[in-house]
Design a protein around this motif. Structure first.
Motif, mmCIF file in Angstrom:
data_model
loop_
_atom_site.group_PDB
_atom_site.id
_atom_site.type_symbol
_atom_site.label_atom_id
_atom_site.label_comp_id
_atom_site.label_asym_id
_atom_site.label_seq_id
_atom_site.Cartn_x
_atom_site.Cartn_y
_atom_site.Cartn_z
ATOM 1 N N LEU A 7 0.836 -1.195 0.000
ATOM 2 C CA LEU A 7 0.000 0.000 0.000
ATOM 3 C C LEU A 7 0.871 1.245 0.000
ATOM 4 C CD1 LEU A 7 -2.760 -0.795 2.649
ATOM 5 C CD2 LEU A 7 -3.068 -0.540 0.203
ATOM 6 N N ALA A 8 0.543 2.190 -0.837
ATOM 7 C CA ALA A 8 1.234 3.483 -0.838
ATOM 8 C C ALA A 8 0.447 4.419 0.081
ATOM 9 C CB ALA A 8 1.298 4.050 -2.244
ATOM 10 N N PRO A 9 1.085 4.968 1.111
ATOM 11 C CA PRO A 9 0.347 5.770 2.095
ATOM 12 C C PRO A 9 -0.279 7.042 1.534
ATOM 13 C CG PRO A 9 2.710 5.931 2.467
ATOM 14 C CD PRO A 9 2.505 4.910 1.383
ATOM 15 N N ASP A 10 0.215 7.540 0.432
ATOM 16 C CA ASP A 10 -0.314 8.781 -0.136
ATOM 17 C C ASP A 10 -1.337 8.537 -1.240
ATOM 18 O OD1 ASP A 10 1.565 7.686 -1.825
ATOM 19 O OD2 ASP A 10 2.303 9.609 -2.543
ATOM 20 N N GLN A 11 -1.802 7.316 -1.410
ATOM 21 C CA GLN A 11 -2.747 6.970 -2.471
ATOM 22 C C GLN A 11 -4.050 6.443 -1.888
ATOM 23 O OE1 GLN A 11 -2.258 7.238 -5.915
ATOM 24 N NE2 GLN A 11 -0.450 8.376 -5.313
ATOM 25 N N ARG A 12 -5.130 6.682 -2.602
ATOM 26 C CA ARG A 12 -6.415 6.071 -2.272
ATOM 27 C C ARG A 12 -6.717 5.067 -3.375
ATOM 28 N NH1 ARG A 12 -12.291 7.785 -2.762
ATOM 29 N NH2 ARG A 12 -13.274 6.275 -1.394
ATOM 30 N N TYR A 13 -7.012 3.865 -2.990
ATOM 31 C CA TYR A 13 -7.240 2.788 -3.948
ATOM 32 C C TYR A 13 -8.725 2.641 -4.247
ATOM 33 C CZ TYR A 13 -2.411 1.700 -3.042
ATOM 34 O OH TYR A 13 -1.048 1.793 -2.933
ATOM 35 N N ASP A 14 -9.018 2.224 -5.461
ATOM 36 C CA ASP A 14 -10.395 1.978 -5.883
ATOM 37 C C ASP A 14 -10.721 0.522 -5.575
ATOM 38 O OD1 ASP A 14 -12.845 1.736 -7.102
ATOM 39 O OD2 ASP A 14 -12.241 2.769 -8.937
ATOM 40 N N TRP A 15 -11.124 0.270 -4.333
ATOM 41 C CA TRP A 15 -11.371 -1.107 -3.869
ATOM 42 C C TRP A 15 -12.494 -1.760 -4.646
ATOM 43 C CZ3 TRP A 15 -7.299 -2.546 -1.507
ATOM 44 C CH2 TRP A 15 -6.560 -1.624 -0.755
ATOM 45 N N SER A 16 -13.513 -1.000 -5.002
ATOM 46 C CA SER A 16 -14.610 -1.550 -5.789
ATOM 47 C C SER A 16 -14.099 -2.066 -7.131
ATOM 48 C CB SER A 16 -15.682 -0.482 -6.004
ATOM 49 O OG SER A 16 -16.732 -0.980 -6.796
ATOM 50 N N LEU A 43 -16.028 -7.507 2.367
ATOM 51 C CA LEU A 43 -15.744 -7.304 0.946
ATOM 52 C C LEU A 43 -16.897 -6.582 0.254
ATOM 53 C CD1 LEU A 43 -14.128 -10.774 0.176
ATOM 54 C CD2 LEU A 43 -12.930 -8.571 0.333
ATOM 55 N N HIS A 44 -18.145 -6.924 0.642
ATOM 56 C CA HIS A 44 -19.306 -6.210 0.095
ATOM 57 C C HIS A 44 -19.221 -4.727 0.421
ATOM 58 C CE1 HIS A 44 -21.977 -9.142 -1.739
ATOM 59 N NE2 HIS A 44 -21.719 -9.974 -0.745
ATOM 60 N N GLY A 45 -18.776 -4.398 1.633
ATOM 61 C CA GLY A 45 -18.615 -2.994 2.015
ATOM 62 C C GLY A 45 -17.585 -2.281 1.160
ATOM 63 N N PHE A 46 -16.478 -2.967 0.860
ATOM 64 C CA PHE A 46 -15.449 -2.366 -0.007
ATOM 65 C C PHE A 46 -16.002 -2.148 -1.410
ATOM 66 C CE2 PHE A 46 -12.053 -5.000 2.430
ATOM 67 C CZ PHE A 46 -12.202 -4.198 3.550
ATOM 68 N N LYS A 47 -16.803 -3.093 -1.869
ATOM 69 C CA LYS A 47 -17.292 -3.058 -3.249
ATOM 70 C C LYS A 47 -18.464 -2.090 -3.433
ATOM 71 C CE LYS A 47 -18.782 -6.134 -6.943
ATOM 72 N NZ LYS A 47 -19.108 -7.516 -7.291
ATOM 73 N N ASN A 48 -19.372 -2.061 -2.471
ATOM 74 C CA ASN A 48 -20.621 -1.331 -2.667
ATOM 75 C C ASN A 48 -20.797 -0.084 -1.810
ATOM 76 O OD1 ASN A 48 -21.481 -3.359 -4.489
ATOM 77 N ND2 ASN A 48 -22.140 -4.621 -2.780
ATOM 78 N N LEU A 49 -20.065 0.036 -0.720
ATOM 79 C CA LEU A 49 -20.321 1.118 0.224
ATOM 80 C C LEU A 49 -19.162 2.101 0.355
ATOM 81 C CD1 LEU A 49 -22.009 -1.015 3.027
ATOM 82 C CD2 LEU A 49 -23.120 0.315 1.225
ATOM 83 N N ASP A 50 -18.171 2.002 -0.499
ATOM 84 C CA ASP A 50 -17.020 2.895 -0.470
ATOM 85 C C ASP A 50 -16.269 2.805 0.857
ATOM 86 O OD1 ASP A 50 -15.352 4.690 -1.789
ATOM 87 O OD2 ASP A 50 -16.374 6.439 -0.958
ATOM 88 N N ALA A 51 -16.311 1.631 1.490
ATOM 89 C CA ALA A 51 -15.593 1.415 2.746
ATOM 90 C C ALA A 51 -14.106 1.237 2.457
ATOM 91 C CB ALA A 51 -16.143 0.185 3.465
ATOM 92 N N GLU A 52 -13.282 1.610 3.401
ATOM 93 C CA GLU A 52 -11.833 1.478 3.289
ATOM 94 C C GLU A 52 -11.372 0.329 4.177
ATOM 95 O OE1 GLU A 52 -9.504 3.417 1.526
ATOM 96 O OE2 GLU A 52 -11.186 4.363 0.535
ATOM 97 N N PRO A 53 -10.503 -0.541 3.663
ATOM 98 C CA PRO A 53 -10.023 -1.656 4.489
ATOM 99 C C PRO A 53 -8.978 -1.223 5.505
ATOM 100 C CG PRO A 53 -8.962 -1.718 2.356
ATOM 101 C CD PRO A 53 -9.973 -0.593 2.311
ATOM 102 N N LYS A 54 -8.821 -2.045 6.526
ATOM 103 C CA LYS A 54 -7.697 -1.877 7.436
ATOM 104 C C LYS A 54 -6.422 -2.125 6.629
ATOM 105 C CE LYS A 54 -10.265 -3.604 11.373
ATOM 106 N NZ LYS A 54 -10.408 -4.686 12.342
ATOM 107 N N TYR A 55 -5.305 -1.633 7.131
ATOM 108 C CA TYR A 55 -4.035 -1.724 6.406
ATOM 109 C C TYR A 55 -3.710 -3.164 6.006
ATOM 110 C CZ TYR A 55 0.835 -0.932 5.188
ATOM 111 O OH TYR A 55 2.017 -0.873 4.517
ATOM 112 N N ALA A 56 -3.798 -4.091 6.955
ATOM 113 C CA ALA A 56 -3.451 -5.493 6.673
ATOM 114 C C ALA A 56 -4.394 -6.092 5.629
ATOM 115 C CB ALA A 56 -3.464 -6.318 7.951
#
Length: 88
Positions: A7-16, A43-56
């Protein structure tokens, strides 16, 4: 599959988009769960709700995506706050 930090700390990833890419290449959310240990409901939250995962979790998901898809990883420009405000 390794889970070295990617993970790059200065980037936001498109998890969906990452999850959509995996599904287009034959991976169900159940298969992603089996490969990463991230619960399907999360995973549904990452895909559909714009949720961000924990680092790990993010590292495991990106490692799976890179293993299956190869870079570059889909990213979103701007901050999370800017993205959510612009949707209104």
């Amino acid at each position: 599959m390794t889970t070295a930090p990617i993970l790059a700390p200065d980037q936001r990833y498109d998890w969906s988009r990452i999850l959509i890419d995996l599904s287009m290449h034959g991976m169900t959310l159940q298969a992603v769960f089996e490969a990463t240990g991230i619960p399907v409901s999360t995973l549904h939250g990452f895909k559909n709700l714009d949720a961000e995962p924990k680092y790990a979790d993010g590292n495991r998901l990106l490692a799976l995506w890179q293993h299956r898809m190869h870079p570059p990883v889909p990213r979103i420009t701007g901050s999370i706050r800017q993205e959510r405000v612009s949707r209104r």
